[in-house]
Design a protein around this motif. Structure first.
Motif, PDB file in Angstrom:
ATOM      1  N   ILE A  60       0.842  -1.204   0.000  1.00 54.71           N
ATOM      2  CA  ILE A  60       0.000   0.000   0.000  1.00 54.71           C
ATOM      3  C   ILE A  60       0.874   1.250   0.000  1.00 54.71           C
ATOM      4  O   ILE A  60       0.524   2.276  -0.604  1.00 54.71           O
ATOM      5  N   PHE A  61       2.067   1.137   0.596  1.00 51.74           N
ATOM      6  CA  PHE A  61       2.942   2.313   0.649  1.00 51.74           C
ATOM      7  C   PHE A  61       3.645   2.566  -0.694  1.00 51.74           C
ATOM      8  O   PHE A  61       3.915   3.727  -1.023  1.00 51.74           O
ATOM      9  N   THR A  62       3.953   1.523  -1.462  1.00 54.45           N
ATOM     10  CA  THR A  62       4.522   1.793  -2.795  1.00 54.45           C
ATOM     11  C   THR A  62       3.452   2.454  -3.669  1.00 54.45           C
ATOM     12  O   THR A  62       3.762   3.312  -4.494  1.00 54.45           O
ATOM     13  N   LYS A  63       2.198   2.051  -3.472  1.00 55.69           N
ATOM     14  CA  LYS A  63       1.109   2.673  -4.252  1.00 55.69           C
ATOM     15  C   LYS A  63       0.930   4.137  -3.838  1.00 55.69           C
ATOM     16  O   LYS A  63       0.654   4.996  -4.682  1.00 55.69           O
ATOM     17  N   ILE A  64       1.069   4.411  -2.545  1.00 52.66           N
ATOM     18  CA  ILE A  64       0.999   5.808  -2.081  1.00 52.66           C
ATOM     19  C   ILE A  64       2.191   6.589  -2.628  1.00 52.66           C
ATOM     20  O   ILE A  64       2.040   7.705  -3.130  1.00 52.66           O
ATOM     21  N   ARG A  65       3.382   5.987  -2.554  1.00 59.44           N
ATOM     22  CA  ARG A  65       4.602   6.638  -3.086  1.00 59.44           C
ATOM     23  C   ARG A  65       4.408   7.037  -4.541  1.00 59.44           C
ATOM     24  O   ARG A  65       4.772   8.137  -4.959  1.00 59.44           O
ATOM     25  N   ASP A  66       3.786   6.135  -5.322  1.00 62.00           N
ATOM     26  CA  ASP A  66       3.633   6.363  -6.762  1.00 62.00           C
ATOM     27  C   ASP A  66       2.391   7.179  -7.111  1.00 62.00           C
ATOM     28  O   ASP A  66       2.103   7.390  -8.291  1.00 62.00           O
ATOM     29  N   GLY A  67       1.616   7.570  -6.100  1.00 56.05           N
ATOM     30  CA  GLY A  67       0.432   8.396  -6.350  1.00 56.05           C
ATOM     31  C   GLY A  67      -0.776   7.621  -6.819  1.00 56.05           C
ATOM     32  O   GLY A  67      -1.786   8.209  -7.212  1.00 56.05           O
ATOM     33  N   VAL A  68      -0.703   6.282  -6.780  1.00 60.45           N
ATOM     34  CA  VAL A  68      -1.849   5.450  -7.195  1.00 60.45           C
ATOM     35  C   VAL A  68      -2.948   5.541  -6.130  1.00 60.45           C
ATOM     36  O   VAL A  68      -4.140   5.548  -6.446  1.00 60.45           O
ATOM     37  N   ILE A  69      -2.530   5.595  -4.871  1.00 61.14           N
ATOM     38  CA  ILE A  69      -3.451   5.807  -3.745  1.00 61.14           C
ATOM     39  C   ILE A  69      -3.146   7.194  -3.186  1.00 61.14           C
ATOM     40  O   ILE A  69      -1.975   7.533  -2.978  1.00 61.14           O
ATOM     41  N   PRO A  70      -4.193   8.014  -2.965  1.00 62.68           N
ATOM     42  CA  PRO A  70      -3.944   9.379  -2.493  1.00 62.68           C
ATOM     43  C   PRO A  70      -3.445   9.407  -1.047  1.00 62.68           C
ATOM     44  O   PRO A  70      -3.719   8.490  -0.264  1.00 62.68           O
ATOM     45  N   SER A  71      -2.717  10.444  -0.728  1.00 60.91           N
ATOM     46  CA  SER A  71      -2.230  10.628   0.642  1.00 60.91           C
ATOM     47  C   SER A  71      -1.978  12.104   0.864  1.00 60.91           C
ATOM     48  O   SER A  71      -1.964  12.888  -0.091  1.00 60.91           O
ATOM     49  N   VAL A  72      -1.776  12.461   2.124  1.00 59.94           N
ATOM     50  CA  VAL A  72      -1.299  13.809   2.436  1.00 59.94           C
ATOM     51  C   VAL A  72       0.201  13.675   2.703  1.00 59.94           C
ATOM     52  O   VAL A  72       0.615  13.143   3.732  1.00 59.94           O
ATOM     53  N   LYS A  73       0.977  14.104   1.713  1.00 62.39           N
ATOM     54  CA  LYS A  73       2.436  13.925   1.769  1.00 62.39           C
ATOM     55  C   LYS A  73       3.081  15.174   2.370  1.00 62.39           C
ATOM     56  O   LYS A  73       2.761  16.297   1.988  1.00 62.39           O
ATOM     57  N   LEU A  74       3.986  14.970   3.334  1.00 67.46           N
ATOM     58  CA  LEU A  74       4.608  16.083   4.058  1.00 67.46           C
ATOM     59  C   LEU A  74       6.050  16.315   3.637  1.00 67.46           C
ATOM     60  O   LEU A  74       6.601  17.397   3.874  1.00 67.46           O
ATOM     61  N   HIS A  75       6.656  15.289   3.047  1.00 73.69           N
ATOM     62  CA  HIS A  75       8.084  15.367   2.706  1.00 73.69           C
ATOM     63  C   HIS A  75       8.399  14.228   1.755  1.00 73.69           C
ATOM     64  O   HIS A  75       7.799  13.164   1.859  1.00 73.69           O
ATOM     65  N   GLU A  76       9.345  14.455   0.863  1.00 68.32           N
ATOM     66  CA  GLU A  76       9.891  13.329   0.103  1.00 68.32           C
ATOM     67  C   GLU A  76      11.325  13.639  -0.294  1.00 68.32           C
ATOM     68  O   GLU A  76      11.691  14.790  -0.518  1.00 68.32           O
ATOM     69  N   ASP A  77      12.151  12.628  -0.336  1.00 65.50           N
ATOM     70  CA  ASP A  77      13.539  12.790  -0.772  1.00 65.50           C
ATOM     71  C   ASP A  77      13.991  11.496  -1.435  1.00 65.50           C
ATOM     72  O   ASP A  77      13.162  10.639  -1.766  1.00 65.50           O
TER      73      ASP A  77
END
Ligand code: AMP
Length: 133
Positions: free
Chosen positions: A4-21
């Motif tokens: 589920i987290f790879t799908k969130i990472r790839d934007g397939v599942i929506p999330s409220v993202k606070l940071h990415e690197d």
């Protein structure tokens, strides 16, 4: 491995993202212990701590430190719980390494306590010798 987290990472599942690197990303947990409860998640799917390169773990802890500071500044929380559920028997639901950062407030009644055991005479010292590394 897809989680589920790879799908969130790839934007397939929506999330409220606070940071990415280059090594991790940070989202709000959808079922927070307290509002603002966030997850620091590795970009690559390492199922548990043992699977994750040490350099990535070191990086994650720096991001956790920044997340902790942001929660204190933005929400005025008094403390945080930093939690890794490491393996299914520990309560890990998503088999993709992530660190919970949970804002805590004086008197919030969100007790985080595991039941404890007692050692017999000499048992602690014997066990300590077995666990040296
Ligand atoms: P764990 O039990 O340590 O594996 O924690 C997994 C966490 O992921 C739980 O706290 C869930 O609330 C959270 N979670 C599951 N699905 C989502 C999602 N779609 N968006 C944000 N958080 C999620």
């Amino acid at each position: 491995m897809e989680t589920i987290f790879t799908k969130i990472r790839d934007g397939v599942i929506p999330s409220v993202k606070l940071h990415e690197d280059e090594l991790c990303f940070v989202i709000l947990d959808i079922n927070p212990v307290n509002k603002g409860h966030l997850l620091v998640i590795t970009n690559e799917c390492h199922p548990t701590l043992a699977d994750c390169p040490e350099a990535t773990l070191a990086h994650l802890m720096g991001v956790v430190q920044r997340a902790d500071a942001k929660l204190r500044e933005a929400l005025g929380c008094d403390a945080t719980n930093i939690v890794i559920n490491n393996g299914e028997e520990s309560g890990q639901e998503v088999k993709h390494l992530h660190i919970h950062v949970i804002p805590r407030y004086k008197g919030d009644q969100k007790h985080f306590r595991l039941a404890k055991e007692h050692y017999e005479e000499g048992e602690m010292e014997r066990l300590g010798r077995r666990l040296e590394f």
